[in-house]
Scaffold this active site. Structure first.
Site, short mmCIF file in Angstrom:
data_model
loop_
_atom_site.label_atom_id
_atom_site.label_comp_id
_atom_site.label_asym_id
_atom_site.label_seq_id
_atom_site.Cartn_x
_atom_site.Cartn_y
_atom_site.Cartn_z
N CYS A 148 -3.61 45.15 26.95
CA CYS A 148 -3.14 45.55 25.63
C CYS A 148 -1.62 45.45 25.56
CB CYS A 148 -3.59 46.96 25.30
SG CYS A 148 -2.89 48.21 26.42
N CYS A 204 0.23 47.59 28.04
CA CYS A 204 0.37 46.99 29.37
C CYS A 204 1.55 46.04 29.40
CB CYS A 204 -0.90 46.24 29.75
SG CYS A 204 -2.41 47.24 29.78
N ASP A 231 18.98 13.63 12.64
CA ASP A 231 19.82 12.60 13.23
C ASP A 231 19.17 11.25 12.91
OD1 ASP A 231 21.73 11.33 15.04
OD2 ASP A 231 19.99 11.09 16.36
N ASP A 283 18.02 13.81 18.92
CA ASP A 283 17.57 13.35 20.23
C ASP A 283 18.68 13.11 21.24
OD1 ASP A 283 18.60 10.93 19.04
OD2 ASP A 283 17.49 9.83 20.58
N ASP A 291 23.76 15.28 19.85
CA ASP A 291 23.04 16.22 18.99
C ASP A 291 22.81 17.57 19.65
OD1 ASP A 291 22.66 14.31 16.91
OD2 ASP A 291 21.03 13.42 18.06
#
Length: 729
Positions: free
Chosen positions: A24, A27, A429, A609, A613
């Site tokens: 749960c 936990c 991009d 990519d 970037d």
């Protein structure tokens, strides 16, 4: 041809532990709090659905004895497991044990109910007492055997001074059984053996169905696990072959992969030719021919012939392991909804017990009947179990991760799903993202031998797609450049033939040379010399027009942020719909634009990519990158899509938005259930049996609602991959 460009980036060393006692949100909170206090642990995240702990040791330390001791102390003993292990055998044994317990409890319930019917029909005196004794003889061993799942879990928590969701359940069953034994011993008229065994029966049905539905939720992880080889065949220098466990494979080992076997680790083929099924990466079941020099990912299926290959990475760092690791993080991110659910689950158990105690005291003061008061308090304990609330977020997230996995999209951060659902602007991009990243030179300019040598030397030292294209068109002239420095978004410069030279953006090259700073294509010049231009043409990635049309239907404004010249950017923008374009942008310009959009209140998805970037991907509200991106780009992105088809972007947004709706619905179901069930239970209108059915039904409703994410929406973008399930079969 397969290349290493498809590989997902490696993150910090992460140790994976299996902790079957995780049940749960309480936990989860207890484990993370305990591990956070250990100096040897940098970070720890718990996966509720997979019942796993992912932790990063401080400084990469391998001694985890303190961690194991602390987990043992708080009642969650754990064992280290391989990144590709799903512990299916343990899960199957648990399911079988639960099913046996359900059968035993069902048998006991039928018999005790038959005896209860006789009592309800008017049996009295010695006959009634005899029926009570027989009911007790049946019920007590049934409750002890079938209810052991709840009792052991509750005792493990209580003896360590904490609560979990099984404490109120175990307390309710124990009180119902104990109260019935007391009444039987004193010859009382009312006993609750039927309620105790029936309660156990329905709770076990709920636990078993919940277990099976969680299995379905983690089916994507299980499918990936089935692709992992357990052994590898090593070729010794003498030519002899021997089998070793795959976790003993180290980079540099020579492996033999026979036809019909899967690639055990990431490898480079050195001898032989064969066809591979790379559906896991490409989404296509059509065979791919590979030969010497090809790099292949773990999990690919060798179809036609044996090959020898050299191991590139250990199994823990293989493409398959990293995919599984990224899939597992779906539940470990701590977004807003997850934090709400965790906080609520943490305080739920104490509140339940206080409410049950207050109910008992209230009914006792009103009626003076302690048996009736206990009966109502037991119902309150059962009906208020926080299972539904604890499952509201994690099950939805892990199902969504499986749905994205089937579409070839991996999440590196579970909270990214929540952030992706809220985006209202998309920035792209161009080179390598909207385009294939493999431009072609339309015409090669005339170069003197010295310039040709310099261009080849500089281009060979750059990873930029345009530089690679130029290098491929020139003869292999060796590396004659020194003091080389690459400036992201601008180009590369160095000293060659004793002269400073630049290759890159024309405006940047013009700073040291003569010639127009505008125009198209990269430029080259020696310092003080004339610039020459390399005109390039580019190809759009598959699915780009459809992706932009879909984003427009989703009311998401789109713009291109590119470092390329206006002419090249304008041509690409002209081939797409509903797009604004900004050209000649440096990495800092992209960051500035994203910051402007953020200041205007926008939540931006950045898709990029390249190395240039990286900062923009980290700055954006959420980011995506293709698997062919640079290592830095993939490492900075929150999501990575493995296929070339750009429709993966609107697909991911659609799944994220649907997941957000599902999570809100789950919260609504959990809150609605409690708003109805709790007052009824406190008012004494709910029996323990009805409470057990209602509590189990609420949990199953949340899980079933989350599983709706596996259904494809008729209005959603077409999937980019349809063979993942075939690869996992």
């Amino acid at each position: 041809m397969p290349t290493s460009d498809a590989f997902v980036p490696t993150t910090a060393k992460v140790v994976t532990l299996s902790a079957p006692t995780i049940r749960c949100g309480g936990c989860v909170a207890a484990i993370e709090r305990a591990l956070a206090s250990i100096p040897d642990v940098d970070s720890a995240r718990v996966n509720l659905t997979m019942r796993r702990i992912s932790l990063t040791p401080a400084g990469g330390a391998a001694d985890l004895s303190t961690v194991f001791a602390e987990l043992e102390r708080i009642g969650h003993p754990a064992t280290p497991i391989d990144a590709t292990e799903v512990a299916a055998e343990i899960e199957d044994k648990t399911a079988q044990a639960l099913l046996r317990a359900v059968a035993v409890a069902g048998f006991g319930t039928m018999n005790v109910m038959l005896l209860s019917v006789a009592v309800w029909s008017g049996a009295s005196g010695a006959t009634r007492d005899t029926f009570h004794i027989i009911s007790g003889l049946i019920a007590v061993p049934i409750v002890v055997y079938a209810g052991r799942f709840f009792f052991t879990s509750a005792w493990s928590a209580l003896r360590r001074g904490r609560m979990n969701m099984d404490v109120p359940i175990a307390l309710a069953i124990a009180l119902a059984t104990g109260l019935s034994l007391f009444e039987t011993a004193r010859g009382g008229e009312q006993v609750f053996f039927d309620a105790a065994v029936t309660l156990t029966f329905f709770l076990l049905i709920g636990r078993y169905l919940d277990h099976r539905m969680r299995d379905r939720a983690r089916s994507a992880m299980t499918g990936l696990s089935r692709l992992a080889m357990r052994k590898a065949v090593v070729v010794a220098p003498s030519g002899s072959l021997r089998d070793i466990p795959v976790d003993q494979v180290v980079p540099g080992m020579m492996l033999r992969i026979a036809a019909g076997e899967r690639i055990p680790v990431d490898v480079r083929i050195v001898a032989g030719t064969t066809d591979l099924d790379r559906a896991l990466v490409t989404g296509e079941s059509r065979p791919v021919l590979v030969c010497a020099g090809c790099e292949v990912e773990a999990g690919a299926l060798n179809l036609t012939g044996p090959v020898d290959a050299v191991a590139l990475r250990p199994v823990s760092d293989s493409f398959l392991a990293r995919m599984m690791g990224m899939l597992a993080t779906a539940e470990e991110g701590r977004g807003r909804y997850v934090r709400i659910a965790d906080r609520a689950a943490r305080f739920y158990a104490p509140v339940i017990h206080l409410l049950a105690l207050a109910t008992f005291v209230g009914w006792l003061s009103l009626t003076g009947d302690w048996q009736r008061a206990a009966f109502v308090a037991i119902s309150v304990l059962i009906v208020t179990c926080p299972c539904a609330l604890a499952l509201a977020v994690p099950v939805a997230h892990v199902v969504a991760a499986g749905r994205l996995m089937a579409d070839g999209i991996l999440m590196k951060d579970g909270s990214a799903l929540e952030r992706l659902a809220g985006v209202d602007h998309v920035a792209w991009d161009k080179t390598g993202t909207l385009t294939t990243g493999d431009p072609t030179i339309t015409s090669l300019p005339e170069l003197d031998p010295t310039s040709e040598l310099a261009v080849a030397a500089l281009a060979a030292r750059s990873a930029h797609p345009a530089a690679r294209c130029i290098a491929s068109r020139l003869a292999s002239l060796g590396n004659a450049a020194v003091d080389v420095l690459e400036s992201p978004g601008l180009g590369i410069e160095g000293v060659t033939a004793g002269r400073r030279a630049r290759l890159g953006r024309a405006s940047w090259v013009a700073e040291i040379a003569t010639g127009p700073a505008d125009g198209e294509g990269p430029a080259f010049a020696f310092e003080g010399g004339e610039m020459v231009r390399f005109p390039l043409s580019e190809k759009l990635r598959d699915g780009a027009p459809e992706a932009f049309e879909e984003l427009a239907r989703m009311n998401l404004p789109v713009e291109i942020l590119s470092g390329d010249e206006p002419g090249a950017v304008g041509r690409i923008a002209g081939r797409l719909s509903f797009v604004q374009a900004r050209a000649a942008m440096s990495p800092s310009d992209k960051i500035a634009r994203l910051q402007v959009l953020r200041a205007e209140g926008h939540r931006v998805l950045m898709v990029g990519d390249g190395l240039n970037d990286t900062a923009a991907l980290a700055t954006a509200h959420v980011s995506m990158s293709p698997a062919s991106a640079s290592d830095a780009g993939r490492a900075a992105a929150d999501l990575v899509f493995l296929r070339d088809d750009l429709r993966a972007v609107p697909q991911a947004i659609a799944v994220a938005r649907r997941t957000s709706r599902i999570v809100r619905q789950n919260f609504g179901l959990a809150i609605l259930y409690n708003c109805i069930a709790v007052p009824l239970a406190v008012a004494g209108l709910v029996t323990p049996l009805i409470a057990a059915i209602a509590m189990s039904a609420s949990s199953l409703a949340v899980v079933a609602n989350s599983l709706r994410l596996n259904r494809r929406d008729a209005q959603a973008p077409a999937p980019t991959v349809s063979h993942f399930e075939e690869a996992a079969a």
